[in-house]
Design a protein around this motif. Structure first.
Motif, PDB file in Angstrom:
ATOM      1  N   GLY A  70      -8.200  -7.929  -1.152  1.00  0.00           N
ATOM      2  CA  GLY A  70      -8.214  -7.980   0.300  1.00  0.00           C
ATOM      3  C   GLY A  70      -7.039  -7.268   0.937  1.00  0.00           C
ATOM      4  O   GLY A  70      -6.713  -7.500   2.103  1.00  0.00           O
ATOM      5  N   GLY A  71      -6.411  -6.361   0.172  1.00  0.00           N
ATOM      6  CA  GLY A  71      -5.253  -5.643   0.697  1.00  0.00           C
ATOM      7  C   GLY A  71      -4.038  -6.538   0.861  1.00  0.00           C
ATOM      8  O   GLY A  71      -3.219  -6.331   1.760  1.00  0.00           O
ATOM      9  N   ALA A  72      -3.916  -7.520  -0.031  1.00  0.00           N
ATOM     10  CA  ALA A  72      -2.881  -8.548   0.133  1.00  0.00           C
ATOM     11  C   ALA A  72      -1.468  -8.048  -0.126  1.00  0.00           C
ATOM     12  O   ALA A  72      -0.503  -8.605   0.398  1.00  0.00           O
ATOM     13  CB  ALA A  72      -3.180  -9.735  -0.796  1.00  0.00           C
ATOM     14  N   PHE A  73      -1.315  -7.004  -0.942  1.00  0.00           N
ATOM     15  CA  PHE A  73       0.046  -6.567  -1.260  1.00  0.00           C
ATOM     16  C   PHE A  73       0.556  -5.651  -0.152  1.00  0.00           C
ATOM     17  O   PHE A  73      -0.034  -4.617   0.147  1.00  0.00           O
ATOM     18  CB  PHE A  73       0.087  -5.842  -2.607  1.00  0.00           C
ATOM     19  N   ASP A  74       1.634  -6.029   0.438  1.00  0.00           N
ATOM     20  CA  ASP A  74       2.209  -5.305   1.570  1.00  0.00           C
ATOM     21  C   ASP A  74       2.924  -4.051   1.072  1.00  0.00           C
ATOM     22  O   ASP A  74       3.795  -4.127   0.201  1.00  0.00           O
ATOM     23  CB  ASP A  74       3.199  -6.224   2.297  1.00  0.00           C
ATOM     24  N   ARG A  75       2.578  -2.898   1.658  1.00  0.00           N
ATOM     25  CA  ARG A  75       3.174  -1.640   1.231  1.00  0.00           C
ATOM     26  C   ARG A  75       4.687  -1.605   1.467  1.00  0.00           C
ATOM     27  O   ARG A  75       5.409  -0.834   0.837  1.00  0.00           O
ATOM     28  CB  ARG A  75       2.504  -0.475   1.982  1.00  0.00           C
ATOM     29  N   SER A  76       5.166  -2.461   2.373  1.00  0.00           N
ATOM     30  CA  SER A  76       6.604  -2.476   2.651  1.00  0.00           C
ATOM     31  C   SER A  76       7.402  -3.077   1.500  1.00  0.00           C
ATOM     32  O   SER A  76       8.617  -2.944   1.448  1.00  0.00           O
ATOM     33  CB  SER A  76       6.884  -3.251   3.935  1.00  0.00           C
ATOM     34  N   ARG A  77       6.697  -3.752   0.577  1.00  0.00           N
ATOM     35  CA  ARG A  77       7.378  -4.308  -0.597  1.00  0.00           C
ATOM     36  C   ARG A  77       7.244  -3.365  -1.778  1.00  0.00           C
ATOM     37  O   ARG A  77       6.201  -2.761  -1.993  1.00  0.00           O
ATOM     38  CB  ARG A  77       6.764  -5.655  -0.971  1.00  0.00           C
ATOM     39  N   PRO A 131      -8.328  -3.754   5.197  1.00  0.00           N
ATOM     40  CA  PRO A 131      -8.588  -3.365   3.810  1.00  0.00           C
ATOM     41  C   PRO A 131      -9.304  -4.419   2.978  1.00  0.00           C
ATOM     42  O   PRO A 131      -9.276  -5.616   3.297  1.00  0.00           O
ATOM     43  CB  PRO A 131      -7.185  -3.113   3.254  1.00  0.00           C
ATOM     44  N   ARG A 132      -9.918  -3.949   1.904  1.00  0.00           N
ATOM     45  CA  ARG A 132     -10.515  -4.820   0.893  1.00  0.00           C
ATOM     46  C   ARG A 132      -9.754  -4.752  -0.431  1.00  0.00           C
ATOM     47  O   ARG A 132      -9.919  -5.605  -1.281  1.00  0.00           O
ATOM     48  CB  ARG A 132     -11.980  -4.447   0.667  1.00  0.00           C
ATOM     49  N   PHE A 133      -8.969  -3.712  -0.635  1.00  0.00           N
ATOM     50  CA  PHE A 133      -8.232  -3.630  -1.901  1.00  0.00           C
ATOM     51  C   PHE A 133      -6.819  -3.123  -1.672  1.00  0.00           C
ATOM     52  O   PHE A 133      -6.489  -2.545  -0.631  1.00  0.00           O
ATOM     53  CB  PHE A 133      -8.963  -2.744  -2.921  1.00  0.00           C
ATOM     54  N   THR A 134      -5.975  -3.368  -2.680  1.00  0.00           N
ATOM     55  CA  THR A 134      -4.670  -2.724  -2.796  1.00  0.00           C
ATOM     56  C   THR A 134      -4.740  -1.749  -3.962  1.00  0.00           C
ATOM     57  O   THR A 134      -5.223  -2.093  -5.041  1.00  0.00           O
ATOM     58  CB  THR A 134      -3.550  -3.750  -3.069  1.00  0.00           C
ATOM     59  N   GLY A 135      -4.299  -0.546  -3.711  1.00  0.00           N
ATOM     60  CA  GLY A 135      -4.244   0.453  -4.773  1.00  0.00           C
ATOM     61  C   GLY A 135      -2.806   0.699  -5.190  1.00  0.00           C
ATOM     62  O   GLY A 135      -1.866   0.533  -4.394  1.00  0.00           O
ATOM     63  N   TYR A 136      -2.629   1.071  -6.440  1.00  0.00           N
ATOM     64  CA  TYR A 136      -1.294   1.364  -6.962  1.00  0.00           C
ATOM     65  C   TYR A 136      -1.331   2.687  -7.710  1.00  0.00           C
ATOM     66  O   TYR A 136      -2.293   2.974  -8.442  1.00  0.00           O
ATOM     67  CB  TYR A 136      -0.831   0.270  -7.934  1.00  0.00           C
ATOM     68  N   THR A 137      -0.305   3.477  -7.523  1.00  0.00           N
ATOM     69  CA  THR A 137      -0.119   4.666  -8.344  1.00  0.00           C
ATOM     70  C   THR A 137       1.268   4.562  -8.963  1.00  0.00           C
ATOM     71  O   THR A 137       2.232   4.160  -8.288  1.00  0.00           O
ATOM     72  CB  THR A 137      -0.272   5.958  -7.518  1.00  0.00           C
ATOM     73  N   MET A 138       1.350   4.865 -10.241  1.00  0.00           N
ATOM     74  CA  MET A 138       2.614   4.625 -10.944  1.00  0.00           C
ATOM     75  C   MET A 138       2.847   5.625 -12.070  1.00  0.00           C
ATOM     76  O   MET A 138       1.898   6.194 -12.632  1.00  0.00           O
ATOM     77  CB  MET A 138       2.621   3.201 -11.519  1.00  0.00           C
ATOM     78  N   LEU A 139       4.093   5.838 -12.338  1.00  0.00           N
ATOM     79  CA  LEU A 139       4.525   6.614 -13.499  1.00  0.00           C
ATOM     80  C   LEU A 139       5.312   5.651 -14.374  1.00  0.00           C
ATOM     81  O   LEU A 139       6.379   5.167 -13.976  1.00  0.00           O
ATOM     82  CB  LEU A 139       5.383   7.799 -13.064  1.00  0.00           C
TER      83      LEU A 139
END
Length: 507
Positions: free
Chosen positions: A243-250, A198-206
């Protein structure tokens, strides 16, 4: 023993189960989640975009109206299904890398196979609505859905597969993994999964925003990424090129989300409270084959990528539609030799194109001079009718053409909704899951040849409102044109095509 065991009761697994059930197969679906409902599947977090080919598939199985009802979408008034010429765009056209397309810029004349249809070009729905419609349909077709089942093992031999879940075992002749991007089936069955990081981390939030007015509504490209302020209050999306640094497991914390949103939006907006939040990346990976022996993959289990452009769900539904009738024919023993192998051959290139499509969007959104330069070029292209029409064709699926080895231009495309003069259309004829023979000839010359395959093919003869200059068309159960001929055709041409896809007459 069941004919097919499907792991995963999302839209792809359920649509596949419905296709198999419609064809008379015994099917069991195993789902890890104990209950179908979840805030991540309902509106607004579960909202997804369905494009033309997916909506046509629901129409052709008699599920479009129930889907609209479940999604809270009103039927469109005044849709002229007998209009001459290509119909106008209905429902919207989407975006490329955050750059929204203008439907008025789509050159309809450049879409030669576009005919009026009850199915719009785009419709917003949510996963809960889609799954409720498909679950109800599956139940009516005798499909067994077992929830709260966590798969722990898969073995196979020449006769079938055995799926283990705790102390329980599920035996079937075939197994299909529709269990998402982190597919257990893919791992246990030994599929190779290859692609790009990856090149990015995406977030979706309420969230609850203290200063919501500081965020502009809609899609906003910025020098550091992109953010989206959705119509639903507090629903926000962010792309951070880390760079996709944020781990989805967190689980992302409020402070982390606020820091990212402030940096990307260029505002000092405050998140007073985070109700729900999740992350994703643009990691783009694909199984090198969609079949290992008696185990197959479909949907995100076969290919993962970023949600840019909204292609994931639509591609997965296309997989299910392509696989369903081929697997059913193989189960019943009347599928021609090699029919099931055409699933990977046809759908793997489509998945690869979608991965490249999302990679290209990520590059165009890079917050550096290279990305900004590329974005400028794309904006110029989208300012032309040719550019917008090209992107619309890719998003809607209308430009997808499977290579079936036939140079006839319509073959391999999704079938136009041909409408006979009595008002019957292709969508009406396909609701029982059989292929369709449209015979526009005045002497109905294909009637006898089609009758020998009536358990697999439905024959319809007569003049059409617009036959596109053709004399006859053979449509596969998945809506793909398998053969088309001009008005001066012979029945032997049809016989060869029908033998290839449906087997010899009488089998």
């Amino acid at each position: 023993m069941h004919d097919v065991v499907i792991v995963g009761a999302g839209p792809v697994g359920l649509f596949l189960a419905c296709e198999l059930g419609l064809a008379g197969c015994s099917v069991v679906v195993l789902e890890r989640e104990p209950e179908p409902g979840s805030p991540w599947r309902a509106e607004p977090l579960g909202m997804r975009g369905l494009f033309a080919t997916s909506l046509q598939a629901f129409h052709r199985r008699g599920m479009l109206h129930p889907l609209k009802t479940a999604s809270g979408v009103q039927d469109e008034p005044g849709v002229d299904l007998d209009a001459d010429g290509p119909p106008p765009i209905r429902g919207g056209v989407g975006h490329f890398a955050g750059m929204v397309l203008d439907p008025a810029d789509v050159d309809l004349a450049a879409l030669p196979y576009r005919l009026p249809s009850p199915a719009p070009d785009f419709m917003a729905s949510n996963l809960a609505a889609i799954e409720s419609v498909l679950s109800e349909r599956a139940a009516k077709l005798g499909v067994e859905i077992r929830r709260g089942v966590t798969v722990s093992g898969i073995t196979q031999d020449d006769e079938g597969v055995l799926v283990r879940a705790g102390e329980d075992e599920y035996a079937a002749r075939w197994g299909v993994g529709c269990d998402g991007g982190r597919s257990v089936v893919r791992r246990l069955a030994g599929f190779e999964f290859a692609g790009t990081e990856p090149r990015f981390t995406g977030y979706t939030m309420l969230v609850t925003l203290a200063e919501a007015e500081r965020l502009r509504p809609g899609i906003n490209l910025t020098p550091t990424g992109m953010y989206i302020r959705m119509p639903t209050e507090g629903h926000v999306g962010v792309l951070d090129f880390d760079g996709g640094a944020f781990d989805r497991s967190r689980q992302p914390t409020r402070d982390h989300l606020q820091t990212v949103l402030r940096r990307v939006s260029g505002t000092d907006v405050t998140l007073s409270e985070v109700h729900l939040a999740s992350s994703f990346t643009d990691r783009a990976m694909q199984a090198t084959t969609y079949r290992q022996g008696r185990v197959l993959l479909a949907g995100d289990a076969a290919h993962v990528h970023s949600p840019l452009g909204g292609q994931g769900l639509n591609t997965g539904l296309g997989d299910a539609l392509n696989l369903g009738w081929k697997l059913a024919a193989t189960v019943h023993g009347h599928g021609p030799n090699g029919l099931l192998d055409t699933y990977t051959r046809e759908r793997h290139p489509v998945g690869a194109q979608v991965l490249d499509w999302t990679r290209a969007q990520a590059m165009a959104m890079l917050p550096d001079p290279h990305g900004q330069a590329l974005q400028g070029v794309i904006r110029d292209l989208l300012g032309t009718r040719d550019g917008t029409t090209y992107v619309f064709g890719r998003l809607s699926g209308s430009s997808i053409r499977h290579d079936l080895g036939d140079e006839q231009p319509l073959v391999g495309h999704n079938a136009p909704d041909f409408r006979l003069t009595d008002g019957t259309c292709v969508g009406d004829l396909m609701q029982d899951g059989r292929g369709v023979v449209l015979d526009f000839s005045t002497d109905h010359r294909l009637r006898e040849a089609a009758t020998g395959r009536q358990s697999r093919l439905r024959y319809a003869a007569g003049a059409a409102k617009n036959d596109l200059g053709l004399g006859a068309v053979l449509v596969r159960p998945d809506g793909i044109v398998a053969w088309a001929a001009d008005r001066d055709f012979g029945a032997e041409e049809f016989e060869r095509a029908a033998d290839r896809w449906f087997g010899p007459a009488g089998t």
